[in-house]
Design an enzyme around this catalytic site. Sequence first.
Site, PDB file in Angstrom:
ATOM      1  N   TYR A  50      31.261  12.413  53.489  1.00  0.00           N
ATOM      2  CA  TYR A  50      29.935  12.865  53.944  1.00  0.00           C
ATOM      3  C   TYR A  50      30.031  13.325  55.379  1.00  0.00           C
ATOM      4  O   TYR A  50      30.634  12.646  56.216  1.00  0.00           O
ATOM      5  CB  TYR A  50      28.890  11.741  53.832  1.00  0.00           C
ATOM      6  CG  TYR A  50      27.803  12.140  52.870  1.00  0.00           C
ATOM      7  CD1 TYR A  50      26.957  13.202  53.181  1.00  0.00           C
ATOM      8  CD2 TYR A  50      27.640  11.497  51.650  1.00  0.00           C
ATOM      9  CE1 TYR A  50      25.991  13.620  52.291  1.00  0.00           C
ATOM     10  CE2 TYR A  50      26.673  11.909  50.751  1.00  0.00           C
ATOM     11  CZ  TYR A  50      25.838  12.982  51.082  1.00  0.00           C
ATOM     12  OH  TYR A  50      24.891  13.389  50.196  1.00  0.00           O
ATOM     13  N   GLU A  52      27.098  15.149  57.185  1.00  0.00           N
ATOM     14  CA  GLU A  52      25.850  15.810  57.581  1.00  0.00           C
ATOM     15  C   GLU A  52      25.874  16.134  59.063  1.00  0.00           C
ATOM     16  O   GLU A  52      26.311  15.317  59.884  1.00  0.00           O
ATOM     17  CB  GLU A  52      24.648  14.920  57.271  1.00  0.00           C
ATOM     18  CG  GLU A  52      24.103  15.175  55.888  1.00  0.00           C
ATOM     19  CD  GLU A  52      22.824  14.399  55.608  1.00  0.00           C
ATOM     20  OE1 GLU A  52      22.280  13.756  56.527  1.00  0.00           O
ATOM     21  OE2 GLU A  52      22.383  14.445  54.447  1.00  0.00           O
ATOM     22  N   ASP A 196      23.326  41.320  53.598  1.00  0.00           N
ATOM     23  CA  ASP A 196      23.909  40.413  52.599  1.00  0.00           C
ATOM     24  C   ASP A 196      25.133  41.124  52.031  1.00  0.00           C
ATOM     25  O   ASP A 196      25.014  41.999  51.179  1.00  0.00           O
ATOM     26  CB  ASP A 196      22.864  40.120  51.511  1.00  0.00           C
ATOM     27  CG  ASP A 196      23.408  39.231  50.397  1.00  0.00           C
ATOM     28  OD1 ASP A 196      24.635  39.009  50.347  1.00  0.00           O
ATOM     29  OD2 ASP A 196      22.601  38.772  49.569  1.00  0.00           O
ATOM     30  N   THR A 222      28.716  35.566  50.113  1.00  0.00           N
ATOM     31  CA  THR A 222      29.461  34.616  49.296  1.00  0.00           C
ATOM     32  C   THR A 222      30.924  34.719  49.718  1.00  0.00           C
ATOM     33  O   THR A 222      31.333  35.695  50.347  1.00  0.00           O
ATOM     34  CB  THR A 222      29.370  34.959  47.797  1.00  0.00           C
ATOM     35  OG1 THR A 222      29.840  36.298  47.614  1.00  0.00           O
ATOM     36  CG2 THR A 222      27.950  34.848  47.286  1.00  0.00           C
ATOM     37  N   LYS A 225      33.693  36.478  45.897  1.00  0.00           N
ATOM     38  CA  LYS A 225      33.725  37.778  45.210  1.00  0.00           C
ATOM     39  C   LYS A 225      34.935  38.568  45.709  1.00  0.00           C
ATOM     40  O   LYS A 225      36.049  38.086  45.538  1.00  0.00           O
ATOM     41  CB  LYS A 225      32.382  38.470  45.391  1.00  0.00           C
ATOM     42  CG  LYS A 225      31.244  37.639  44.757  1.00  0.00           C
ATOM     43  CD  LYS A 225      29.874  38.267  44.864  1.00  0.00           C
ATOM     44  CE  LYS A 225      28.824  37.347  44.251  1.00  0.00           C
ATOM     45  NZ  LYS A 225      27.451  37.884  44.413  1.00  0.00           N
ATOM     46  N   ARG A 231      34.122  29.219  45.471  1.00  0.00           N
ATOM     47  CA  ARG A 231      32.698  29.501  45.263  1.00  0.00           C
ATOM     48  C   ARG A 231      31.911  28.888  46.416  1.00  0.00           C
ATOM     49  O   ARG A 231      31.976  27.680  46.654  1.00  0.00           O
ATOM     50  CB  ARG A 231      32.210  28.895  43.944  1.00  0.00           C
ATOM     51  CG  ARG A 231      33.005  29.307  42.727  1.00  0.00           C
ATOM     52  CD  ARG A 231      32.219  29.121  41.452  1.00  0.00           C
ATOM     53  NE  ARG A 231      31.236  30.174  41.349  1.00  0.00           N
ATOM     54  CZ  ARG A 231      31.524  31.435  41.018  1.00  0.00           C
ATOM     55  NH1 ARG A 231      32.769  31.791  40.741  1.00  0.00           N
ATOM     56  NH2 ARG A 231      30.573  32.335  40.959  1.00  0.00           N
TER      57      ARG A 231
END
Length: 409
Positions: A50, A52, A196, A222, A225, A231
């Site tokens: 974790y 954060e 984008d 992303t 691609k 991903r």
Amino acid sequence: MSLKQTDNEIYGLLEKEFQYQRNTLRLIASENYASKAVMEATGSVLTNKYAEGYPNKRYYAGNQYVDQVEITAIERARKLFRVGHANVQPHSGSSANIAAFFSFLEVGDKFMGLDLPHGGHLSHGSPVNFSGKWFNAVSYGVSKETEALDYDEIRKRAIQEKPKLIICGYTAYPLLIDFKAFREICDEVGAVMMADISHIAGLIAGEAYPSPAPYADVITTTTHKTLRGPRGAIIMGPEENAKKINKGVFPGTQGGPLENVIAAKAVCFHEAMQPEFRVYAAQVVKNAKALAEELAARGLRLVSGRTESHLVLVDLTPKGITGKGAQMALEESGIITNRNTIPFDTRSPFITSGLRLGTAAVTTRGMKESDMEEIASGIVKVLESPNDSELKLRTRKEVEELCNRFPVY
Ligand SMILES: *Cc1c(COP(=O)(O)O)cnc(C)c1O
């Protein structure tokens, strides 16, 4: 215990998927084959942590190595895309867009994006998506005659609508985007410029497509691609927008980051900085052009008339088959594509008149222009006789032979 020992059911399915990915032609424009190194990082021990917050400002202890991983990813993204700031935490392209909206807009604010049937993404204002439900989305389209962006029309529409933010960068647009023209329009109406680059990030990194970095206030992309990473997604922008962007991601819209995926993003950026990646990006575009030309020569109509990227959008109408029918017949032949609406499509998004093809994955396998001609020929034969089972079986065999000549993994 290994996966095989723990869960043979899932292991078996993954094994089948592996063979399927090896033995089919993957022409989905948003897909690629990530390297083994990228997958190794994705499957690493960082799954257990974790973290954060941001490097050196975490809400949990024990992040000394995690911080170094995330800082490395950030520095590489900044260098690769020549931007002042990078946030490497977004879980996906849509999550990145949600965060970017929360960074620059209030709920209910007006923004402008490309209409979905004209090549925009769901998260650019579709009424069924958060972007269209929580914000006041207005759209622009491509020209009916040229099926290209008409910057004078976009400017007129922006002056009329006065959006607070304008998105450029698309999901099914084969031509180059004039990012400078968008900057000028945004300046004229006082809008935030959001690019984008989800589809074209790898081409931009490999310098086969112009970059919005000198112009945009915020860039989302992303990483899976054309960029060929895990991903996930990242958000970038000039240094002065760093705070806004970070707040939009955490605590704005996400909790703990996927540090295993962030490690894989760092690996992907490292790979994309190598000279070979530049050769790859150029070949992706050369292959798309070869594929487009051959499909046109065999009677399909190219939407926008040509391609200048990794992506080919064809109008199937001349062959009397729908997008849905084409996608299915090709899938049965081992050629994996997706149906797509074309601008001013008369068919529903579920049926469509178009087919979208991309060359990012087949180029990773090492295929070249002459292979694209072979692929185009196979595609058109199937589209002309979509019910010929023998032809589809034969095509499937030919596809397997071609795939065997260009092994992955
Ligand atoms: C793919 C894509 C997205 C969404 O990415 P996901 O990871 O599928 O959420 C957003 N914008 C554009 C332009 C895309 O092509």
